[in-house]
Design a protein around this motif. Sequence first.
Motif, mmCIF file in Angstrom:
data_model
loop_
_atom_site.group_PDB
_atom_site.id
_atom_site.type_symbol
_atom_site.label_atom_id
_atom_site.label_comp_id
_atom_site.label_asym_id
_atom_site.label_seq_id
_atom_site.Cartn_x
_atom_site.Cartn_y
_atom_site.Cartn_z
ATOM 1 N N UNK A 170 31.813 26.438 45.098
ATOM 2 C CA UNK A 170 31.518 27.820 45.534
ATOM 3 C C UNK A 170 30.499 28.171 44.477
ATOM 4 N N UNK A 171 29.520 29.053 45.213
ATOM 5 C CA UNK A 171 28.578 29.736 44.396
ATOM 6 C C UNK A 171 28.704 31.357 44.206
ATOM 7 N N UNK A 172 28.726 31.717 43.220
ATOM 8 C CA UNK A 172 28.886 33.326 42.950
ATOM 9 C C UNK A 172 27.716 33.992 43.695
ATOM 10 N N UNK A 173 26.597 33.522 43.854
ATOM 11 C CA UNK A 173 25.407 34.472 44.617
ATOM 12 C C UNK A 173 25.729 34.548 45.830
ATOM 13 N N UNK A 174 26.431 33.554 46.494
ATOM 14 C CA UNK A 174 26.623 33.796 47.862
ATOM 15 C C UNK A 174 27.372 34.928 48.536
ATOM 16 N N UNK A 175 28.263 35.503 47.802
ATOM 17 C CA UNK A 175 28.866 36.687 48.117
ATOM 18 C C UNK A 175 30.123 36.299 49.209
ATOM 19 N N UNK A 176 30.249 35.046 49.283
ATOM 20 C CA UNK A 176 31.382 34.613 50.486
ATOM 21 C C UNK A 176 32.765 34.794 50.003
ATOM 22 N N UNK A 177 32.807 34.789 48.855
ATOM 23 C CA UNK A 177 34.195 34.574 48.058
ATOM 24 C C UNK A 177 34.743 35.862 47.346
ATOM 25 N N UNK A 178 35.966 36.258 47.730
ATOM 26 C CA UNK A 178 36.716 37.311 46.954
ATOM 27 C C UNK A 178 36.965 37.442 45.764
ATOM 28 N N UNK A 179 36.849 36.128 45.167
ATOM 29 C CA UNK A 179 37.147 36.084 43.670
ATOM 30 C C UNK A 179 36.037 36.394 42.792
ATOM 31 N N UNK A 180 36.188 37.293 41.721
ATOM 32 C CA UNK A 180 35.220 37.882 41.066
ATOM 33 C C UNK A 180 35.334 37.517 39.633
ATOM 34 N N UNK A 181 34.615 38.097 38.673
ATOM 35 C CA UNK A 181 34.598 37.632 37.109
ATOM 36 C C UNK A 181 36.125 38.117 36.545
ATOM 37 N N UNK A 182 36.653 39.016 37.167
ATOM 38 C CA UNK A 182 38.072 39.815 36.701
ATOM 39 C C UNK A 182 39.115 39.015 37.228
ATOM 40 N N UNK A 183 38.881 38.348 38.264
ATOM 41 C CA UNK A 183 40.327 37.636 38.934
ATOM 42 C C UNK A 183 40.891 36.543 37.807
ATOM 43 N N UNK A 184 42.063 36.367 38.376
ATOM 44 C CA UNK A 184 42.895 35.304 37.635
ATOM 45 C C UNK A 184 42.305 33.971 37.947
ATOM 46 N N UNK A 185 41.935 33.241 36.930
ATOM 47 C CA UNK A 185 41.441 31.829 36.772
ATOM 48 C C UNK A 185 39.966 31.778 37.906
ATOM 49 N N UNK A 186 39.309 32.795 37.542
ATOM 50 C CA UNK A 186 37.836 32.897 38.148
ATOM 51 C C UNK A 186 37.134 31.822 37.808
ATOM 52 N N UNK A 187 37.027 31.617 36.498
ATOM 53 C CA UNK A 187 36.197 30.388 35.902
ATOM 54 C C UNK A 187 36.538 29.362 36.434
ATOM 55 N N UNK A 188 37.869 29.099 36.568
ATOM 56 C CA UNK A 188 38.183 27.670 37.103
ATOM 57 C C UNK A 188 37.895 27.636 38.588
ATOM 58 N N UNK A 189 37.993 28.709 39.236
ATOM 59 C CA UNK A 189 37.751 28.623 40.783
ATOM 60 C C UNK A 189 36.354 28.181 41.089
ATOM 61 N N UNK A 190 35.335 28.689 40.183
ATOM 62 C CA UNK A 190 33.848 28.390 40.413
ATOM 63 C C UNK A 190 33.371 26.985 39.970
ATOM 64 N N UNK A 191 34.125 26.454 38.925
ATOM 65 C CA UNK A 191 33.956 25.061 38.256
ATOM 66 C C UNK A 191 34.873 24.090 38.963
ATOM 67 N N UNK A 192 36.027 24.191 39.211
ATOM 68 C CA UNK A 192 36.876 23.208 39.454
ATOM 69 C C UNK A 192 37.831 23.820 40.526
ATOM 70 N N UNK A 193 37.249 24.182 42.083
ATOM 71 C CA UNK A 193 38.407 24.634 42.815
ATOM 72 C C UNK A 193 39.345 24.017 43.226
ATOM 73 N N UNK A 194 39.406 22.681 43.111
ATOM 74 C CA UNK A 194 40.692 21.982 43.451
ATOM 75 C C UNK A 194 41.716 22.163 42.412
#
Length: 182
Positions: A55-79
């Motif tokens: 997932x790419x943060x700039x796409x705007x397709x995802x509801x997970x933002x910087x303050x979401x729980x485990x957000x960094x994990x979502x954008x680096x290792x989604x599985x």
Amino acid sequence: DCKSGYLKNIYLRTRKIRYLIAKFSAVFLSGGMAVVLPLLLNLGLTAALLPSLLPRTVSGFYAIDAVSMWADLFYTHPYVYIALYMAVIFAYAVLLASVALVVSFFVENRFVVMLAPFLLYLFVHTVLTVFNGNQYCPMEIVNPVQPIFPCTNTAIVLAELAGLALITGGVFFGKGRHDDTF
């Protein structure tokens, strides 16, 4: 088990605590798998049809933002994020199934026993929504999209799971060990 007399036969062959552990384990596995297996099937079928891209943060397709729980994990290792959320969902499903097991000690009506976890789930959601505690609500926590703000953190999730596990496990094993069967 008690009404049919099956429990008497089990207690003749094994200790009561072993029976209680086996019953709790069966509820543990069946309650968690009943919720997680359809989600895993959905994930597998989706993965078979759609490409697996980071997932790419700039796409705007995802509801997970910087303050979401485990957000960094979502954008680096989604599985890994999905696996952690599956574990959280499994844990909540197990504990809600154990609520039904605890209620079965006090109520003989099967319909009430099966309805008890849902009623507890709905009651907790209603009370927490009224008192503006949405970040503590299990209905919001098990949603991987995390639609609430301020977002839930891992400590809240672990504290809720530990509290519910202590209550349901304590009542189940405490009442189960001290109940007369015959």
